[in-house]
Scaffold this motif. Structure first.
Motif, PDB file in Angstrom:
ATOM      1  N   ALA A  87      -6.971   2.161   1.847  1.00  0.00           N
ATOM      2  CA  ALA A  87      -5.656   1.868   1.860  1.00  0.00           C
ATOM      3  C   ALA A  87      -4.978   1.180   0.579  1.00  0.00           C
ATOM      4  N   VAL A  88      -5.996   0.397   0.141  1.00  0.00           N
ATOM      5  CA  VAL A  88      -5.547  -0.197  -1.212  1.00  0.00           C
ATOM      6  C   VAL A  88      -5.501   0.717  -2.512  1.00  0.00           C
ATOM      7  N   VAL A  89      -6.418   1.776  -2.475  1.00  0.00           N
ATOM      8  CA  VAL A  89      -6.592   2.873  -3.480  1.00  0.00           C
ATOM      9  C   VAL A  89      -5.094   3.776  -3.335  1.00  0.00           C
ATOM     10  N   ILE A  90      -5.178   3.924  -2.146  1.00  0.00           N
ATOM     11  CA  ILE A  90      -3.776   4.922  -1.966  1.00  0.00           C
ATOM     12  C   ILE A  90      -2.406   4.309  -2.335  1.00  0.00           C
ATOM     13  N   LYS A  91      -2.267   2.802  -2.043  1.00  0.00           N
ATOM     14  CA  LYS A  91      -1.162   2.324  -2.126  1.00  0.00           C
ATOM     15  C   LYS A  91      -0.818   1.633  -3.626  1.00  0.00           C
ATOM     16  N   PHE A  92      -2.170   1.111  -4.222  1.00  0.00           N
ATOM     17  CA  PHE A  92      -1.868   0.570  -5.604  1.00  0.00           C
ATOM     18  C   PHE A  92      -2.685   1.172  -6.915  1.00  0.00           C
TER      19      PHE A  92
END
Length: 353
Positions: free
Chosen positions: A168-173
């Motif tokens: 989720a962190v990679v996809i969002k940020f």
């Protein structure tokens, strides 16, 4: 622009199919668990996911963003987004429907989120029942029970949660890490030319190393549609639509476009959609994503002029009406009569199997 000057001579029209050679006998692997679907009499149906893909609200947001972009360009203040100039090899408009997939590296992060979330929720529910049963059986206090199962809980819950959060962190940020173009398209249905193209990345079984892409192309009317049925891990049937050439080894598996499932109606609806999309004697399928292109397709523009279709039919639609249309499409797909139709292509080609 007239229809004669816009469409190629190879464009497909349901009333202008030429006589063809007898079909080749299909290899046994093509005959196994595959049902050939009839040509013609396509209904105005489409897989429901195609209608839901772009809601009227999405169309309005896109229109607003486009207006803002044009205003900023006029003022000289426009800053392109990081991915604006990347070709993802996807097309879906009045001329062609070209399909591509994100590369494996992109799917890795998507699966990290999806699989991690699903496993975490499953193991969280399982842990709750195990701890509850242990509490009832031993009468221990909850903190002691959790301490006894701490290692198990860390493994069962910690690892899926870590995967979920990391993805989720990679996809969002960190979009530069996962948003990447694929090496090229997989297939294309071209309404304007009437041709079907499969993009070939192999040469005699070996991947091409010089970056070139082969193209296997043939007229749409030389293909037949099949439903292939295979069992999943639980033994339940999964149905997938295929498009296979009668005379050459050219085949399209639409499983990535329409998720395989136990029902045959969605693949049948996809076959109707494809026939309607490629048929230049009929207007484009009336779907939200095609509304901005309808005036660019001569057959569709003339149809809209004669019927008085509102050019903002989808974009100005309210949410309640859109929900009702989606519900009606569900019902129409469920009631599709594909297997009761005659195969009109049999009037132009002799099938040997």
């Amino acid at each position: 622009m007239t229809q004669e000057s816009y469409y190629a001579k190879t464009a497909y029209g349901s009333t202008e199919v030429p006589e063809q050679e007898p079909s080749n006998e299909r290899p046994w692997i093509m005959r196994f668990a595959k049902v050939r679907l009839p040509w013609g009499n396509a209904d105005e149906v489409t897989p429901v996911s195609f209608v839901e893909e772009y809601s009227p609200r999405d169309l309005r947001n896109q229109e607003h963003s486009k207006i803002e972009r044009e205003e900023q360009i006029a003022k000289g203040s426009y800053t392109p987004s990081p991915f604006e100039h990347i070709d993802f090899h996807m097309r879906d408009n009045h001329e062609s429907f070209r399909y591509a997939l994100l590369p494996v590296s992109s799917h890795f992060w998507i699966y990290m989120v999806g699989v991690g979330r699903i496993l975490f929720l499953i193991f969280l529910t399982l842990s709750f029942f195990i701890l509850t049963a242990e509490f009832i059986d031993t009468k221990k206090i909850l903190s002691d029970i959790i301490a006894d199962y701490s290692v198990t809980l860390v493994v069962l819950l910690g690892l899926p949660l870590l995967c979920w959060m990391a993805g989720a962190v990679v996809i969002k940020f960190f979009q530069n890490l996962w948003i990447k173009p694929s090496r090229g398209p997989i297939w294309e249905l071209n309404r304007r030319t009437g041709l079907v193209t499969v993009f070939d990345y192999k040469n005699n079984g070996e991947y091409k190393k010089n970056g070139t892409i082969g193209e296997l192309t043939a007229p749409f009317y030389e293909f037949d549609a099949y439903i292939a049925t295979s069992p999943d891990s639980q033994g339940m049937p999964l149905n997938v639509l295929y498009l296979a050439h009668r005379y050459r080894n050219i085949m399209i598996n639409f499983g990535a476009l329409l998720c395989p499932g136990p029902d045959v109606q969605p693949p049948c609806a996809l076959w109707d959609f494809i026939q309607n999309y490629m048929n230049v004697s009929r207007p484009l399928p009336d779907l939200p994503q095609y509304e901005e292109y309808r005036h660019l397709d001569p057959t569709t523009a003339e149809y809209d002029r004669l019927t008085g279709r509102n050019p903002r039919y989808w974009i100005d639609m309210d949410d309640a009406t859109f929900k009702q249309i989606v519900s009606e499409m569900h019902q129409r797909v469920d009631e599709i009569d594909t297997f009761e139709r005659p195969n009109l292509m049999a009037g132009y080609v002799t099938y040997v199997d």
